[in-house]
Design a protein around this motif. Sequence first.
Motif, PDB file in Angstrom:
ATOM      1  N   THR A 290      -0.640  -5.217 -11.070  1.00  0.00           N
ATOM      2  CA  THR A 290       0.408  -4.549 -11.847  1.00  0.00           C
ATOM      3  C   THR A 290      -0.158  -3.809 -13.046  1.00  0.00           C
ATOM      4  O   THR A 290       0.512  -2.942 -13.615  1.00  0.00           O
ATOM      5  N   ALA A 291      -1.404  -4.107 -13.430  1.00  0.00           N
ATOM      6  CA  ALA A 291      -2.038  -3.411 -14.552  1.00  0.00           C
ATOM      7  C   ALA A 291      -2.422  -1.981 -14.189  1.00  0.00           C
ATOM      8  O   ALA A 291      -2.556  -1.127 -15.074  1.00  0.00           O
ATOM      9  N   VAL A 292      -2.589  -1.708 -12.892  1.00  0.00           N
ATOM     10  CA  VAL A 292      -3.059  -0.379 -12.478  1.00  0.00           C
ATOM     11  C   VAL A 292      -2.109   0.325 -11.513  1.00  0.00           C
ATOM     12  O   VAL A 292      -2.214   1.540 -11.318  1.00  0.00           O
ATOM     13  N   PHE A 293      -1.197  -0.416 -10.908  1.00  0.00           N
ATOM     14  CA  PHE A 293      -0.255   0.169  -9.961  1.00  0.00           C
ATOM     15  C   PHE A 293       1.159   0.077 -10.539  1.00  0.00           C
ATOM     16  O   PHE A 293       1.723  -1.019 -10.620  1.00  0.00           O
ATOM     17  N   PRO A 294       1.759   1.192 -10.959  1.00  0.00           N
ATOM     18  CA  PRO A 294       3.112   1.160 -11.525  1.00  0.00           C
ATOM     19  C   PRO A 294       4.125   0.631 -10.508  1.00  0.00           C
ATOM     20  O   PRO A 294       3.911   0.711  -9.288  1.00  0.00           O
ATOM     21  N   PRO A 295       5.258   0.080 -10.981  1.00  0.00           N
ATOM     22  CA  PRO A 295       6.250  -0.517 -10.073  1.00  0.00           C
ATOM     23  C   PRO A 295       6.728   0.427  -8.980  1.00  0.00           C
ATOM     24  O   PRO A 295       6.932   0.015  -7.837  1.00  0.00           O
ATOM     25  N   ALA A 296       6.900   1.711  -9.298  1.00  0.00           N
ATOM     26  CA  ALA A 296       7.449   2.645  -8.320  1.00  0.00           C
ATOM     27  C   ALA A 296       6.502   2.914  -7.155  1.00  0.00           C
ATOM     28  O   ALA A 296       6.925   3.476  -6.131  1.00  0.00           O
ATOM     29  N   THR A 297       5.238   2.512  -7.252  1.00  0.00           N
ATOM     30  CA  THR A 297       4.303   2.802  -6.162  1.00  0.00           C
ATOM     31  C   THR A 297       4.638   2.015  -4.905  1.00  0.00           C
ATOM     32  O   THR A 297       4.346   2.472  -3.795  1.00  0.00           O
ATOM     33  N   ALA A 298       5.268   0.851  -5.043  1.00  0.00           N
ATOM     34  CA  ALA A 298       5.650   0.086  -3.850  1.00  0.00           C
ATOM     35  C   ALA A 298       6.665   0.850  -3.018  1.00  0.00           C
ATOM     36  O   ALA A 298       6.733   0.688  -1.790  1.00  0.00           O
ATOM     37  N   LEU A 299       7.461   1.697  -3.656  1.00  0.00           N
ATOM     38  CA  LEU A 299       8.475   2.474  -2.932  1.00  0.00           C
ATOM     39  C   LEU A 299       7.842   3.531  -2.034  1.00  0.00           C
ATOM     40  O   LEU A 299       8.513   4.078  -1.148  1.00  0.00           O
ATOM     41  N   ALA A 300       6.583   3.839  -2.255  1.00  0.00           N
ATOM     42  CA  ALA A 300       5.904   4.843  -1.434  1.00  0.00           C
ATOM     43  C   ALA A 300       5.501   4.301  -0.078  1.00  0.00           C
ATOM     44  O   ALA A 300       5.211   5.085   0.835  1.00  0.00           O
ATOM     45  N   ALA A 301       5.484   2.983   0.093  1.00  0.00           N
ATOM     46  CA  ALA A 301       4.959   2.401   1.328  1.00  0.00           C
ATOM     47  C   ALA A 301       5.704   2.852   2.582  1.00  0.00           C
ATOM     48  O   ALA A 301       5.072   3.258   3.561  1.00  0.00           O
ATOM     49  N   PRO A 302       7.052   2.804   2.640  1.00  0.00           N
ATOM     50  CA  PRO A 302       7.714   3.273   3.860  1.00  0.00           C
ATOM     51  C   PRO A 302       7.545   4.774   4.092  1.00  0.00           C
ATOM     52  O   PRO A 302       7.502   5.220   5.246  1.00  0.00           O
ATOM     53  N   VAL A 303       7.423   5.553   3.028  1.00  0.00           N
ATOM     54  CA  VAL A 303       7.181   6.996   3.173  1.00  0.00           C
ATOM     55  C   VAL A 303       5.823   7.226   3.824  1.00  0.00           C
ATOM     56  O   VAL A 303       5.681   8.009   4.774  1.00  0.00           O
ATOM     57  N   TRP A 304       4.817   6.512   3.310  1.00  0.00           N
ATOM     58  CA  TRP A 304       3.477   6.650   3.880  1.00  0.00           C
ATOM     59  C   TRP A 304       3.452   6.157   5.331  1.00  0.00           C
ATOM     60  O   TRP A 304       2.832   6.782   6.204  1.00  0.00           O
ATOM     61  N   LEU A 305       4.146   5.063   5.626  1.00  0.00           N
ATOM     62  CA  LEU A 305       4.146   4.524   6.984  1.00  0.00           C
ATOM     63  C   LEU A 305       4.784   5.508   7.971  1.00  0.00           C
ATOM     64  O   LEU A 305       4.292   5.677   9.096  1.00  0.00           O
ATOM     65  N   LEU A 306       5.842   6.184   7.541  1.00  0.00           N
ATOM     66  CA  LEU A 306       6.453   7.196   8.399  1.00  0.00           C
ATOM     67  C   LEU A 306       5.485   8.353   8.635  1.00  0.00           C
ATOM     68  O   LEU A 306       5.350   8.851   9.766  1.00  0.00           O
ATOM     69  N   GLU A 307       4.809   8.778   7.579  1.00  0.00           N
ATOM     70  CA  GLU A 307       3.804   9.835   7.740  1.00  0.00           C
ATOM     71  C   GLU A 307       2.718   9.412   8.724  1.00  0.00           C
ATOM     72  O   GLU A 307       2.337  10.168   9.619  1.00  0.00           O
ATOM     73  N   ARG A 308       2.228   8.172   8.588  1.00  0.00           N
ATOM     74  CA  ARG A 308       1.174   7.700   9.491  1.00  0.00           C
ATOM     75  C   ARG A 308       1.689   7.611  10.926  1.00  0.00           C
ATOM     76  O   ARG A 308       0.931   7.828  11.878  1.00  0.00           O
ATOM     77  N   GLY A 309       2.978   7.288  11.097  1.00  0.00           N
ATOM     78  CA  GLY A 309       3.552   7.272  12.429  1.00  0.00           C
ATOM     79  C   GLY A 309       3.505   8.631  13.097  1.00  0.00           C
ATOM     80  O   GLY A 309       3.276   8.740  14.309  1.00  0.00           O
ATOM     81  N   VAL A 310       3.742   9.688  12.333  1.00  0.00           N
ATOM     82  CA  VAL A 310       3.656  11.053  12.868  1.00  0.00           C
ATOM     83  C   VAL A 310       2.199  11.455  13.089  1.00  0.00           C
ATOM     84  O   VAL A 310       1.814  11.924  14.169  1.00  0.00           O
ATOM     85  N   CYS A 311       1.372  11.253  12.068  1.00  0.00           N
ATOM     86  CA  CYS A 311      -0.020  11.716  12.129  1.00  0.00           C
ATOM     87  C   CYS A 311      -0.853  10.900  13.122  1.00  0.00           C
ATOM     88  O   CYS A 311      -1.859  11.399  13.644  1.00  0.00           O
ATOM     89  N   GLY A 312      -0.451   9.651  13.373  1.00  0.00           N
ATOM     90  CA  GLY A 312      -1.157   8.853  14.369  1.00  0.00           C
ATOM     91  C   GLY A 312      -1.096   9.496  15.748  1.00  0.00           C
ATOM     92  O   GLY A 312      -2.108   9.575  16.466  1.00  0.00           O
ATOM     93  N   TRP A 313       0.080  10.001  16.129  1.00  0.00           N
ATOM     94  CA  TRP A 313       0.216  10.685  17.415  1.00  0.00           C
ATOM     95  C   TRP A 313      -0.579  11.991  17.432  1.00  0.00           C
ATOM     96  O   TRP A 313      -1.202  12.344  18.451  1.00  0.00           O
ATOM     97  N   LEU A 314      -0.603  12.709  16.304  1.00  0.00           N
ATOM     98  CA  LEU A 314      -1.387  13.943  16.227  1.00  0.00           C
ATOM     99  C   LEU A 314      -2.884  13.653  16.332  1.00  0.00           C
ATOM    100  O   LEU A 314      -3.632  14.416  16.946  1.00  0.00           O
ATOM    101  N   ALA A 315      -3.311  12.536  15.735  1.00  0.00           N
ATOM    102  CA  ALA A 315      -4.726  12.157  15.817  1.00  0.00           C
ATOM    103  C   ALA A 315      -5.117  11.822  17.251  1.00  0.00           C
ATOM    104  O   ALA A 315      -6.182  12.237  17.735  1.00  0.00           O
ATOM    105  N   VAL A 316      -4.276  11.066  17.948  1.00  0.00           N
ATOM    106  CA  VAL A 316      -4.555  10.733  19.348  1.00  0.00           C
ATOM    107  C   VAL A 316      -4.601  12.007  20.193  1.00  0.00           C
ATOM    108  O   VAL A 316      -5.460  12.158  21.073  1.00  0.00           O
TER     109      VAL A 316
END
Length: 349
Positions: A290-316
């Motif tokens: 918590t000293a280096v990661f602000p509270p709002a950064t946890a909210l980015a996790a589902p956004v990033w996971l959705l992006e990885r879901g799209v880019c994973g298929w593009l990578a394959v």
Amino acid sequence: MPSVDPTGDGPRVARRGDVRHSASTSPDCLPMAYVLPLRWHTDTGLVELTDYLRWLAGRVDVLVVDGSAPALFARHAQAWRGLIRHLPPDHAERGLNGKVIGVCTGVRAADHEHVVIADDDVRYDDAGLIAVHRLLGRADLVRPQNYFDPLPWHAWWDTGRTLLNRALGADYPGTLAVRRSTFLAMGEYDPDVLFENLELIRTVRAYDGTEAAPAWLYVRRLPPDAAHFRGQRVRQAYDDLAQPARLLTALAVLPALAAAVAAGRPALLLGAAAGTVALAELGRRRAGGTAVFPPATALAAPVWLLERGVCGWLAVAQRFLLGGVRYGETRIRRAAHPTHTLQRRPLPR
């Protein structure tokens, strides 16, 4: 400014506004080398990097292995003359990944057993250098934890990945540290893979080397610009081809999303998003994060996971249709070798 506790008890946090690299907290010069592989196409960050190298040179032996074009190499040589050791990559080396060639050149040229390897956007402080040096006294490889500072929108986005990695194990930073003797004895590592940090970690493991991944050892990283961030999305997803469980998870995101939408069950989507945020929050709270990661950064996790879901298929798709992912002027097919494959490698005589 966050720092680390070299004893491993937890992070130490300086007051906001403190000077980042204060000479008053400078340690004695450490018997350690710092290898920075570099390949720039523009010098927009030269002044800032030179300031960092000047600070760093008072603490460790700095080697910049510079694969930039001749005009830029000459400009760097002039800027850093008498400050650090500036050398080109070993032209006898062959490989698709120029960063690996730069790392191998620098480690071979280093005069110390303890070697930090860091990308050009990594910014250590005194306590981080001391902690790495001490950890290398009992481990062959040290894997610190990066955090972005400052935190523009795309760094916030990518921090979602960092927090999930912390919750499930350890993140993959832009810096590692190794014992030089171990690095040379294991035959260095393959320069024809994309995910070079994972390849180095697995090569050390295959050699039966010891690894330290202290979640409390926070090392600052400068964020890329937004255009560079966008250009890396599929390439970073390609790294998952070396980690089957992660790849299958990424590939399952879009089908699961489509199934929930088709079934008319938005509660499933909300529940999955909430669970992903909760998991990221565990990573954020781990080891004083918590000293280096602000509270709002946890909210980015589902956004990033959705992006990885799209880019994973593009990578394959790039793997099977194009033979690999674009890296500079070439394509790299393999993300990284499995550890069991590396264990069968012949070692140098």
